[in-house]
Design a protein around this motif. Structure first.
Motif, short mmCIF file in Angstrom:
data_model
loop_
_atom_site.label_atom_id
_atom_site.label_comp_id
_atom_site.label_asym_id
_atom_site.label_seq_id
_atom_site.Cartn_x
_atom_site.Cartn_y
_atom_site.Cartn_z
N UNK A 79 0.83 -1.21 0.00
CA UNK A 79 0.00 0.00 0.00
C UNK A 79 0.86 1.26 0.00
N UNK A 80 1.90 1.28 0.83
CA UNK A 80 2.68 2.52 0.90
C UNK A 80 3.41 2.76 -0.41
N UNK A 81 3.90 1.70 -1.02
CA UNK A 81 4.60 1.91 -2.29
C UNK A 81 3.65 2.39 -3.37
N UNK A 82 2.44 1.84 -3.32
CA UNK A 82 1.43 2.25 -4.28
C UNK A 82 1.07 3.72 -4.08
N UNK A 83 1.05 4.13 -2.81
CA UNK A 83 0.57 5.47 -2.47
C UNK A 83 1.66 6.53 -2.58
N UNK A 84 2.89 6.10 -2.82
CA UNK A 84 4.00 7.03 -2.74
C UNK A 84 3.88 8.26 -3.65
N UNK A 85 3.53 8.10 -4.93
CA UNK A 85 3.44 9.30 -5.76
C UNK A 85 2.43 10.32 -5.21
N UNK A 86 1.26 9.83 -4.84
CA UNK A 86 0.25 10.74 -4.30
C UNK A 86 0.73 11.34 -2.99
N UNK A 87 1.41 10.51 -2.20
CA UNK A 87 1.86 11.02 -0.91
C UNK A 87 2.94 12.07 -1.07
N UNK A 88 3.77 11.94 -2.08
CA UNK A 88 4.81 12.95 -2.23
C UNK A 88 4.18 14.30 -2.59
N UNK A 89 3.07 14.28 -3.31
CA UNK A 89 2.33 15.53 -3.53
C UNK A 89 1.81 16.09 -2.23
N UNK A 90 1.35 15.21 -1.37
CA UNK A 90 0.81 15.65 -0.09
C UNK A 90 1.92 16.25 0.77
N UNK A 91 3.11 15.66 0.70
CA UNK A 91 4.23 16.19 1.47
C UNK A 91 4.53 17.62 1.03
N UNK A 92 4.49 17.86 -0.27
CA UNK A 92 4.74 19.21 -0.77
C UNK A 92 3.58 20.14 -0.39
N UNK A 93 2.36 19.63 -0.48
CA UNK A 93 1.21 20.44 -0.06
C UNK A 93 1.36 20.90 1.37
#
Ligand SMILES: Nc1ncnc2c1ncn2[C@@H]1O[C@H](COP(=O)(O)OP(=O)(O)OP(=O)(O)O)[C@@H](O)[C@H]1O
Ligand SMILES: [Mg+2]
Lengths: 238, 260, 229
Positions: free
Chosen positions: C146-160
C-alpha cells in the motif's frame, strides 16, 4: 456556547451577510476556476504540441506553482499588483493612492495556481485518448481543429471530469486565502463577525458549514456531469 | 520427507457452506490418507473452489468438521473464535495452497516469496530457509530466477514459484485450485510436469482441475462434485471409465468433446 | 536590482526556516499516525462512519478556517480554558501544529486508503494460507504494498503540507512567510521579498520531488524493470 440567533436572517442576525459572503466565495471561485481552465488548456497544449521553448516554459510554470505556497502567490498578486498599478498610475501622472481589487488579485492568483494543476489533468486526459481513434480521424481527412473538437476533446473530457471536480474543490478552499486581501468572502466575513460578536467558535463553525455546503453541492453537480458524460460515451457506440 | 502418522492427512465431514441464499456446499465428506492424490472435477459453479478454500478457512464453513493431521476445527456460525483462529493458523502451517492466479507477493523477489513464511511465520533461521528455498526452486526449474520479480515472469514460471512457496511450508497436504486455468496453453505443460513429479514423490494432494487427461493419469482417486455434493468418488478408471451417475456421464461427455 | 537588499532578505527569511521545517515534519509525522489510525478504524461500521465524517469535514473546509477555529474558537469554551490543555491551546505554535496534523491526516488517510485498496486480494490470501496472523499480514504484505502504491500521491501531499505551513503566519507565528509578511509592512518592497521567500520554498519542494522519485525507484524496483534488488 453562543447564541444561535446570531446566525439568523433577522435584523440582528448575520445570516444575510453570511449568505452574501457565501455567494462571493462562489463568484471568486468560479472566476478563478475559469481562469485556471483557460490557462491550463493553453499550458497543456504547449506541453503536448508546443516547440521546445514552449514546452520548457510550460513545464517551468507547473513546477514553480507546484512548489510555492498559495498564500505567497496571492500576496504577490495583491501587493505586486498594487506596485504595478501605482507605477503605471504615477507614470501617467495620476495622484495616488492606488489600489487593486482583492477580487481581481484573488481571481488571477488562484487561477494561476489552479491552472498549473489543471494543465496536468488535461495533459493526462489527452494522453489517455487511444491513439487509434486519432488515427481513425486522420484517415478520414480531419484537420487538426476538427480532430481536436470531434475526437480528442470529447474523449479527454470524460477522463478529465473526475479530476477536474477535485480541482474545483481545491479552488473553493483556496479562495479562503483571498480573505487576506480584504475581499469580503466567507472567510473574511466570519472573521469580522467573530471579532465583532466575540463568538469565535460559532462563526468559524458557521463558516465551515458554508464551505461544506458549497463543496458538497458542487460534488453532486460534478457527479451528475460525470454520469451524463459516461452515458453519452456509451451511447456513441463504443 | 513425508511424516506418516496415524489417521488421515486431511479429512472433511458434513461440510456445509452458503453464500446468502445460495447453498454452495451441501454436506461434503472426504478424507485423504498420506500419499493420496485426489482430483476434484465438476462443472463451473459446482463449489470446487469453495470446498478447497474452506480447508484453510479462507471461507469459514457454516457446519462440519475439518481436520488436518492432529488439528481439527468445527466452526459454528460462520466465524472463528480466538482459540479457533489460532488452531486455523496452525492448520494452515501444515498445508500448502496453490491458487489459480498464483498470488505471488508482487513486492518480493522469487526467493523472498519462498522464504517469507518460513522466516516470518515459522521462525526458521534465514540460512536454513534460503538453502531450502534454493533447493525447491531448483526442483521447479527456476533456480536462476531467484532474484527476479514476479511481474517479470511468465504465468507458468509464476505458478512454479507458487508451488515452491507451498512446498516450503513442509505441508502434510497440498491443495491446488485449477493451477493451470490462468495459463496460456503452451505453458500448461511445464506446471503439470512439476505437479506430476510431486505425485511421484508420494505427496498428498487435492487438485481441482479441468485437465481430465492429467487427472486420469496422476490421481489415485477422482471425485466429481455436483451442486455442492460429491456424486462420484472412485479410482480414475471407475470415474472416467464407468461413471455411475447420469450427471457425471453428461459432464465427462461434454468435457471430452469440448477439450479433446 | 538591489542585490544587498535581496541577500539580506534571504538571510532574514531563512531564520524562519527552522520553524517551517519543524511544523512541516511534525505535522507529517502526526498526520501519518492519525491517518493509519483512521484506516484501522474503518474495519467496523461505526469506526468507518467516524473516519468518513472526519475526512469529509477536514477535506471539505479550508485549512485557514481550521486554524482559526482552533486558535480563536476553542478559547471560547470555559472548560478548555480550565483544562490542562490550555497552556498548549493558547499557544499559536501548538494550535498551528494541531491544525496542520488534523488536516494532513484527512488527506493522507485517503491516500493510504487508495493504496490499501490497490493491494491485491490474492496477496493477502496467500499470506493467510501460509499461516500469517493479522499483524504479520499488515506488516509484511498490506502496508509495504500500500505505501509503495501510495508514494506518488503522498509525495504531492508532502509538498502540499510544506506549502500549508505558510498559513500559520496568519496566527502570528514567525515562520518564513510570517517573516516575509512582517518585512513587507516595514519596507513595502513586496515583490522582492515575496520572490525571495518563494525561491526558498521552491527549492525545498524540488528537493522533495527528486527524493520521492528516487525513493519510488528504490522501493518499487519491480515496477521499473530492474531484476536485482
Ligand atoms: N465470496 C462469495 N460470495 C458469494 N458467492 C460466492 C462466493 N464465492 C463463490 N460464490 C458462489 O458459489 C458458487 C460456487 O462457486 P465456486 O467458485 O466454488 O465454483 P467452482 O466449482 O470453483 O467453479 P469454477 O469451475 O468456475 O471455478 C457459485 O455460484 C458462486 O457464485
Ligand atoms: Mg473455482
Amino acid at each position: 456556547m453562543g447564541d444561535i440567533g446570531l446566525l439568523g436572517f433577522g435584523p440582528d442576525g448575520w445570516g444575510l451577510v453570511l449568505f452574501r459572503a457565501g455567494l462571493m466565495t462562489l463568484a471568486v471561485s468560479v472566476a478563478a476556476f475559469l481562469c485556471g481552465l483557460v490557462l491550463g488548456t493553453l499550458v497543456a497544449w504547449a506541453r503536448v504540441g508546443g516547440n521546445r521553448v514552449m514546452r520548457a516554459l510550460a513545464e517551468a510554470y507547473t513546477v514553480v506553482l507546484r512548489g510555492v505556497p498559495d498564500i505567497l502567490v496571492i500576496y504577490l498578486f495583491y501587493f505586486g499588483g498594487r506596485q504595478v498599478v501605482a507605477a503605471i498610475g504615477t507614470a501617467l501622472g495620476f495622484a495616488g493612492p492606488f489600489d487593486i481589487s482583492g477580487f481581481v488579485a484573488g481571481m488571477l492568483a488562484i487561477g494561476l495556481i489552479s491552472g498549473a494543476s489543471q494543465s496536468e489533468v488535461l495533459r493526462g486526459a489527452y494522453q489517455a485518448v487511444p491513439r487509434g481513434t486519432i488515427e481513425a480521424g486522420r484517415v478520414v481527412g480531419m484537420g487538426r481543429f476538427t480532430l481536436f473538437r470531434r475526437v480528442i476533446a470529447p474523449q479527454a473530457m470524460v477522463t478529465a471530469l473526475p479530476a477536474m471536480g477535485n480541482q474545483w474543490q481545491s479552488v473553493i478552499k483556496e479562495s479562503a486565502l483571498v480573505s487576506v486581501t480584504g475581499l469580503v468572502e466567507t472567510m473574511r466575513q466570519v472573521s469580522v463577525a467573530a471579532g465583532t460578536t466575540q463568538e469565535h467558535f460559532l462563526f468559524y463553525a458557521a463558516g465551515a458549514v458554508i464551505y461544506l455546503i458549497i463543496t458538497t453541492l458542487s460534488d453532486q453537480v460534478f457527479r451528475l456531469a460525470e454520469r451524463r458524460s459516461l452515458r453519452g460515451h456509451q451511447g456513441a457506440g463504443y | 520427507m513425508i511424516t506418516a502418522s496415524i489417521g488421515p492427512a486431511l479429512s472433511l465431514s458434513g461440510l456445509r457452506k452458503s453464500f446468502g441464499h445460495n447453498e454452495v456446499l451441501r454436506g461434503i465428506d472426504l478424507s485423504a490418507r498420506d500419499g493420496d492424490v485426489i482430483s476434484m472435477i465438476g462443472a463451473s459453479g459446482s463449489g470446487k473452489s469453495t470446498l478447497l478454500r474452506c480447508i484453510p478457512m479462507l471461507e469459514i464453513p457454516d457446519a462440519g468438521t475439518i481436520a488436518v493431521g492432529e488439528d481439527s476445527l468445527s466452526p459454528k456460525g460462520g466465524r472463528l473464535t480466538r482459540t479457533e483462529d489460532a488452531i486455523a493458523r496452525r492448520m494452515r502451517g501444515h498445508l500448502g495452497f496453490v491458487f489459480q492466479n498464483f498470488n505471488l507477493w508482487p513486492h518480493r523477489t522469487v526467493l523472498e516469496n519462498v522464504i517469507e513464511a518460513p522466516l516470518f511465520v515459522q521462525g526458521r533461521s534465514r540460512a536454513e530457509a534460503v538453502d531450502e528455498a534454493l533447493a525447491l526452486l531448483e526442483k521447479v526449474g527456476l533456480a536462476e530466477k531467484r532474484d527476479a520479480w514476479p511481474a517479470h515472469l511468465s504465468g507458468g514460471q509464476q505458478q512454479r514459484v507458487a508451488i515452491a512457496r507451498a512446498l516450503a511450508q513442509h505441508p502434510r497436504a497440498i491443495l491446488f485450485d485449477e493451477p493451470t486455468s490462468a495459463l496460456d496453453p503452451e505453458l500448461v505443460g511445464e506446471v503439470l510436469k512439476v505437479i506430476r513429479r510431486l505425485a511421484e514423490e508420494g505427496r498428498t494432494m487435492l487438485i481441482v482441475t479441468h485437465e481430465m487427461g492429467f487427472a486420469r493419469e496422476v490421481s489415485s482417486r477422482v471425485v466429481f462434485l455436483h451442486q455442492g455434493r460429491i456424486e462420484e468418488d472412485g479410482t480414475p478408471a471407475e470415474v472416467f471409465g464407468a461413471p455411475k451417475s447420469e450427471r457425471a456421464r453428461a459432464f465427462l461427455a461434454s468435457h471430452f468433446d469440448r477439450n479433446r | 536590482m538591489d542585490l544587498t537588499f535581496i541577500s539580506g532578505m534571504f538571510q532574514k527569511i531563512l531564520t524562519g526556516l527552522p520553524l517551517t521545517l519543524n511544523l512541516w515534519l511534525l505535522s507529517l509525522a502526526g498526520g501519518a499516525c492519525l491517518a493509519l489510525t483512521l484506516n484501522l478504524m474503518r474495519q467496523n461500521r461505526i469506526g468507518n462512519a467516524i473516519a468518513a465524517t472526519y475526512v469529509f469535514v477536514f477535506r471539505g473546509t479550508p485549512l485557514l478556517i481550521q486554524i482559526f477555529m482552533i486558535y480563536y474558537g476553542l478559547a471560547g469554551f470555559g472548560f478548555i480554558r480550565q483544562s490542562f490543555l490550555w497552556p498548549f491551546l493558547r499557544d499559536p505554535y501548538w494550535c498551528g501544529l494541531l491544525a496542520l496534523i488534523l488536516n494532513d491526516a484527512a488527506y493522507s488517510s485517503e491516500i493510504l486508503r487508495g493504496g490499501l485498496r490497490a493491494v491485491p486480494k490474492g496477496a493477502v490470501e496467500a499470506g493467510r494460507v501460509s499461516g500469517m496472523g493479522r499483524a504479520t499480514i499488515l506488516r509484511r504484505i498490506t502496508l509495504p504494498i500500500a505505501t509503495r502504491q501510495a508514494l506518488p500521491a503522498y509525495s504531492n501531499e508532502v509538498i502540499s503540507m510544506l506549502k500549508a505551513t505558510a498559513l500559520v503566519s496568519t496566527i502570528t507565528l514567525m515562520d518564513m512567510t510570517g517573516i516575509a509578511r512582517a518585512a513587507i509592512s516595514e519596507t513595502w518592497r513586496a515583490v522582492e521579498i515575496l520572490l525571495c521567500a518563494a525561491v526558498i520554498y521552491l527549492v525545498i519542494s524540488m528537493l522533495v520531488t527528486r527524493a520521492s522519485a528516487w525513493l519510488e525507484q528504490r522501493l518499487s524496483p519491480w515496477q521499473f524493470g530492474r531484476t536485482t534488488p
